[in-house]
Design a protein around this motif. Structure first.
Motif, PDB file in Angstrom:
ATOM      1  N   ARG A  24      33.679  36.829  61.232  1.00  0.00           N
ATOM      2  CA  ARG A  24      33.003  38.285  62.021  1.00  0.00           C
ATOM      3  C   ARG A  24      31.544  37.950  62.706  1.00  0.00           C
ATOM      4  NH1 ARG A  24      35.551  40.901  57.554  1.00  0.00           N
ATOM      5  NH2 ARG A  24      36.461  42.720  58.483  1.00  0.00           N
ATOM      6  N   SER A  25      31.066  36.807  62.014  1.00  0.00           N
ATOM      7  CA  SER A  25      29.654  36.613  62.658  1.00  0.00           C
ATOM      8  C   SER A  25      29.846  35.568  63.735  1.00  0.00           C
ATOM      9  CB  SER A  25      28.843  35.769  61.597  1.00  0.00           C
ATOM     10  OG  SER A  25      28.453  36.708  60.693  1.00  0.00           O
ATOM     11  N   ALA A  26      31.035  34.707  63.873  1.00  0.00           N
ATOM     12  CA  ALA A  26      31.123  33.512  64.872  1.00  0.00           C
ATOM     13  C   ALA A  26      31.918  34.470  66.097  1.00  0.00           C
ATOM     14  CB  ALA A  26      32.074  32.708  64.204  1.00  0.00           C
ATOM     15  N   THR A  27      32.975  34.836  66.114  1.00  0.00           N
ATOM     16  CA  THR A  27      33.825  35.104  67.428  1.00  0.00           C
ATOM     17  C   THR A  27      34.158  36.472  67.063  1.00  0.00           C
ATOM     18  OG1 THR A  27      35.874  34.533  65.866  1.00  0.00           O
ATOM     19  CG2 THR A  27      34.864  33.034  67.500  1.00  0.00           C
ATOM     20  N   GLY A  28      33.636  37.465  66.199  1.00  0.00           N
ATOM     21  CA  GLY A  28      34.050  38.447  66.141  1.00  0.00           C
ATOM     22  C   GLY A  28      35.411  39.140  65.494  1.00  0.00           C
ATOM     23  N   GLN A  29      36.043  38.169  64.867  1.00  0.00           N
ATOM     24  CA  GLN A  29      37.400  38.270  64.294  1.00  0.00           C
ATOM     25  C   GLN A  29      37.077  38.780  62.828  1.00  0.00           C
ATOM     26  OE1 GLN A  29      38.143  33.993  65.669  1.00  0.00           O
ATOM     27  NE2 GLN A  29      40.535  34.816  65.404  1.00  0.00           N
ATOM     28  N   SER A  30      38.124  39.261  62.231  1.00  0.00           N
ATOM     29  CA  SER A  30      38.012  39.623  60.945  1.00  0.00           C
ATOM     30  C   SER A  30      38.200  38.514  59.850  1.00  0.00           C
ATOM     31  CB  SER A  30      38.893  40.931  60.276  1.00  0.00           C
ATOM     32  OG  SER A  30      40.047  40.469  60.695  1.00  0.00           O
ATOM     33  N   ILE A  31      38.805  37.574  60.464  1.00  0.00           N
ATOM     34  CA  ILE A  31      39.123  36.097  59.626  1.00  0.00           C
ATOM     35  C   ILE A  31      39.613  35.371  60.444  1.00  0.00           C
ATOM     36  CG2 ILE A  31      41.308  36.739  58.840  1.00  0.00           C
ATOM     37  CD1 ILE A  31      40.524  35.204  56.139  1.00  0.00           C
ATOM     38  N   THR A  32      39.426  33.891  60.449  1.00  0.00           N
ATOM     39  CA  THR A  32      40.063  32.973  61.460  1.00  0.00           C
ATOM     40  C   THR A  32      41.381  33.083  61.099  1.00  0.00           C
ATOM     41  OG1 THR A  32      39.563  31.183  59.811  1.00  0.00           O
ATOM     42  CG2 THR A  32      37.990  31.378  61.561  1.00  0.00           C
ATOM     43  N   THR A  33      42.365  32.395  62.177  1.00  0.00           N
ATOM     44  CA  THR A  33      43.539  32.525  61.901  1.00  0.00           C
ATOM     45  C   THR A  33      44.255  31.554  60.769  1.00  0.00           C
ATOM     46  OG1 THR A  33      43.760  32.478  64.429  1.00  0.00           O
ATOM     47  CG2 THR A  33      45.719  32.069  63.236  1.00  0.00           C
ATOM     48  N   TYR A  34      43.562  30.511  60.690  1.00  0.00           N
ATOM     49  CA  TYR A  34      43.888  29.598  59.559  1.00  0.00           C
ATOM     50  C   TYR A  34      42.721  29.481  58.588  1.00  0.00           C
ATOM     51  CZ  TYR A  34      47.612  29.065  62.386  1.00  0.00           C
ATOM     52  OH  TYR A  34      48.685  29.187  63.311  1.00  0.00           O
ATOM     53  N   THR A  35      42.707  29.922  57.373  1.00  0.00           N
ATOM     54  CA  THR A  35      41.876  29.326  56.311  1.00  0.00           C
ATOM     55  C   THR A  35      42.576  28.525  55.217  1.00  0.00           C
ATOM     56  OG1 THR A  35      40.664  31.699  56.524  1.00  0.00           O
ATOM     57  CG2 THR A  35      39.863  30.394  54.747  1.00  0.00           C
ATOM     58  N   SER A  36      42.187  27.243  55.262  1.00  0.00           N
ATOM     59  CA  SER A  36      43.125  26.253  54.585  1.00  0.00           C
ATOM     60  C   SER A  36      42.183  25.920  53.585  1.00  0.00           C
ATOM     61  CB  SER A  36      43.635  25.511  55.642  1.00  0.00           C
ATOM     62  OG  SER A  36      44.079  25.814  56.706  1.00  0.00           O
ATOM     63  N   HIS A  37      43.020  25.763  52.312  1.00  0.00           N
ATOM     64  CA  HIS A  37      42.253  25.331  51.038  1.00  0.00           C
ATOM     65  C   HIS A  37      42.999  24.067  50.860  1.00  0.00           C
ATOM     66  CE1 HIS A  37      41.919  29.362  51.424  1.00  0.00           C
ATOM     67  NE2 HIS A  37      40.991  29.525  50.814  1.00  0.00           N
TER      68      HIS A  37
END
Lengths: 188, 458
Positions: free
Chosen positions: B256-269
């Motif tokens: 949200r803070s970075a690009t205004g997306q609600s989450i990045t496409t991939y959040t990898s653990h």
């Protein structure tokens, strides 16, 4: 003293007085299908509601009528992919149809782990990705998601198709990973 | 002597249209951030929570680092520690040599930029390919990133087209982003499939589970890591968060803070390596423990590298990332860099209007503009201010402390400004302030005189 010990010693020496760890409040939110659908579309994905998981095959045929290389553990007549499948096979996959464990209404993200991926690279190397999700497994936000999913060996939240805006801020769908993401939900 | 921020910014400003375009492109990202941030009602509460989680983590960092290490080892991960960039690079090279890895794919990592890892590995005969599209573009152009989230934001599509024409063989004058990205996709897929090892950064390292979390939009980190036999994740000590549940707070804030997306496409653990593959984590200090010891500046270690402070900064937007001459540009870079080399980066805390917009958007509530101001005090105390700034500050201080002198100075200034011809007054060489603007006409009287007179009339 080795680097590890000297870094830790410096941290200990320089850190501020202990400040308490705050509790996370229970953030409630909308976990409706409407919200989930809206978020998926905002992330560039597409949602299709199915009556039953048995409809998956029919829908895949409609969505990808000419696809030859389909990898899936849900539908029949596909290429077998497992953890030791060769790269040459993997790179030819057009469509991967996989199970998702959980969906997040707030951002349209779907959690899947190595167990659902057949091969760790499959959800990324495939040209088109389809994730099949049980309707009951939609939660409102990331707090609820993390309280349910556990840290398996490898797990990913996927929200929409792979994308980039690195060239003049123009959105391009299909950067390195899938060119599209379709979510199929079903009720048990 | 190193070029100052204003000297480098002047070079960037020569192309007026491009400067305006850059300004607007980043402001657009700031606006997207606003709509994403206000799209959730608890955004401010999340900022406060994130800030306090980081505060707690920093106050107990040694313990969390040890528990991260123990849990990672239990997961089969090999953990390394590096005091500085040199040691970091040696560790990475050593891993690559021992595993006989020659072809490396790398996803975005500001830490490896900070360590200048690429040139070091290349010098040692190893091929390193940056796979994030923006990073790949600037790697081909042999430029540093100009933004931590949007590394090629200083380039126009025609620039990218030229670069790809030379390096990837796209048609001359091809500048369509869709087609250029497609060319990079095809080129990089070959690299992913044939790589020996993958290097990634780390967005969050979870002490409780020993997992590292990597956030991308393109899917390049996952493709690289999952095809390679060796994964090396490089992180600063400040990437630690205590618990798995805390990821809920940070993943809601980051994109949200970075690009205004609600989450990045991939959040990898990444918690355990694949059977037959190895996973390494390199934990780097490189001045971070020193910053932890600076009471006024330790909060800068809360940073989650979203880039929001850059997108909103009026100085960054019109001076470009390269003008900061530091891996992390913009407001956050200007409070991180003086810790490493006060003299070299002494112009950066002045590259700000102190408007506070950076502090306002920071997802972990770092008091960035206050720290900029505090670095200025230290730079003045250390006597490394440029001469003109030092003396003009001294003169202003005397003037402002003496009402009689102040009145006289005001009168004199109004008179001199009135009789001086415009071409001298707004001459760029004599008055650097007038480089992109003109002085307004001086008023006839001072505010003080006007106030006394208008009070009498009543």
């Amino acid at each position: 003293m080795n680097s590890r010990d000297s870094i830790l010693a410096q941290v200990k020496n320089n850190k501020p007085a202990l400040s308490p760890l705050v509790d996370l409040p229970p953030f409630e939110g909308d976990c409706s299908m409407a919200m989930f659908k809206k978020s998926i579309e905002l992330s560039g994905g597409k949602l299709i509601e199915m009556n039953s998981v048995a409809d998956t095959e029919k829908i895949i045929l409609e969505l990808f009528p000419s696809a030859k290389q389909i990898a899936s553990d849900i539908i029949r007549g596909t290429i077998a992919v497992h953890s030791s499948t060769d790269n040459i096979v993997l790179r030819q996959i057009e469509v991967a149809v996989l199970h998702g464990q959980l969906g997040v209404a707030e951002n349209g993200a779907i959690w899947l782990t190595e167990d659902e991926m057949l091969h760790r690279t499959l959800p990324f190397i495939t040209q088109y990705l389809v994730l099949v999700l049980k309707k009951e497994m939609i939660v409102s936000n990331m707090h609820h998601a993390y309280s349910i999913v556990v840290p398996s060996a490898y797990g990913v939240f996927i929200s929409g198709p792979s994308k980039t805006a690195d060239i003049e801020q123009s959105l391009v769908i299909g950067a390195h990973g899938p060119r599209s993401l379709t979510i199929l939900t079903y009720q048990e | 002597m190193t070029a100052t921020h204003s000297q480098l910014a002047e070079a960037f400003n020569k192309d007026f249209d491009r400067t305006t375009w850059h300004d607007e492109a980043l402001w657009f990202v700031r606006q997207k951030r606003d709509s994403a941030a206000y799209g959730i009602k608890e955004f401010q509460e999340l900022r406060e929570l994130a800030s306090r989680i980081k505060e707690h983590t920093l106050s107990n960092l040694d313990k969390y680092l040890v528990s991260f290490e123990q849990n990672a080892i239990r997961n089969g991960v090999i953990v390394h520690w590096a005091m500085d960039a040199e040691e970091h690079n040696k560790i990475v090279l050593d891993i690559l040599l021992k595993s006989n890895s020659k072809r490396i794919v790398k996803s975005k990592s500001m830490l490896t930029e900070e360590c200048h890892l690429n040139p070091y590995l290349q010098k040692n005969g190893i091929e390193v390919v940056d796979t994030d599209l923006g990073e790949h573009i600037i790697q081909l152009r042999k430029e540093p990133p100009s933004h931590i989230v949007l590394p090629a934001i200083h380039l126009k599509k025609e620039d990218v087209g030229n670069t790809f024409h030379h390096h990837l063989g796209t048609p001359a004058h091809e500048s369509d982003p869709q087609r250029l990205a497609e060319a990079a996709r095809q080129h990089l897929r070959e690299k992913f499939i044939s790589s020996d090892a993958a290097i990634s950064g780390v967005n969050f390292a979870v002490a409780e589970t020993g997992s590292v979390v990597v956030c991308t939009n393109e899917g390049n980190a996952d493709l690289g890591i999952n095809f390679a036999k060796v994964h090396i994740a490089c992180m600063g000590i400040e990437k630690i968060i205590p618990a798995w549940d805390h990821l809920g707070v940070f993943t809601r804030l980051l994109a949200r803070s970075a690009t205004g997306q609600s989450i990045t496409t991939y959040t990898s653990h990444f918690t355990k390596p694949l059977e037959g593959a190895t996973m390494h984590v390199v934990i780097l200090d490189n001045g971070r423990t020193k910053q932890l010891g600076r009471e006024d500046f330790r909060n800068s270690l809360k940073c989650i590298r979203c880039g929001a402070c850059m997108n909103t900064c009026p100085v960054y937007r019109r001076s470009g990332g390269h003008s900061y001459n530091f891996t992390v540009p913009g407001p956050i870079g200007s409070i991180l860099s003086p810790n490493l080399d006060l003299k070299k980066y002494s112009s950066l805390p002045f590259a700000s209007t102190l408007c506070g917009s950076c502090t306002f958007v920071c997802p972990v509530k770092i008091d960035i503009h206050v720290q900029l101001y505090k670095w200025r005090q230290i730079i003045a105390e250390e006597n490394i201010l440029p001469v003109y700034k030092k003396w003009s500050m001294k003169i202003m201080a005397t003037l402002l402390a003496n009402p009689l002198l102040y009145d006289l100075g005001g009168k004199l200034a109004r008179y001199v400004l009135r009789i001086t011809p415009d071409r001298i007054l707004n001459n760029n060489w004599l008055n650097s302030w007038a480089k992109a603007r003109e002085l307004p006409k001086p008023p006839k009287t001072s505010f003080k005189t006007w106030y006394i007179q208008s009070s009498k009339k009543k």
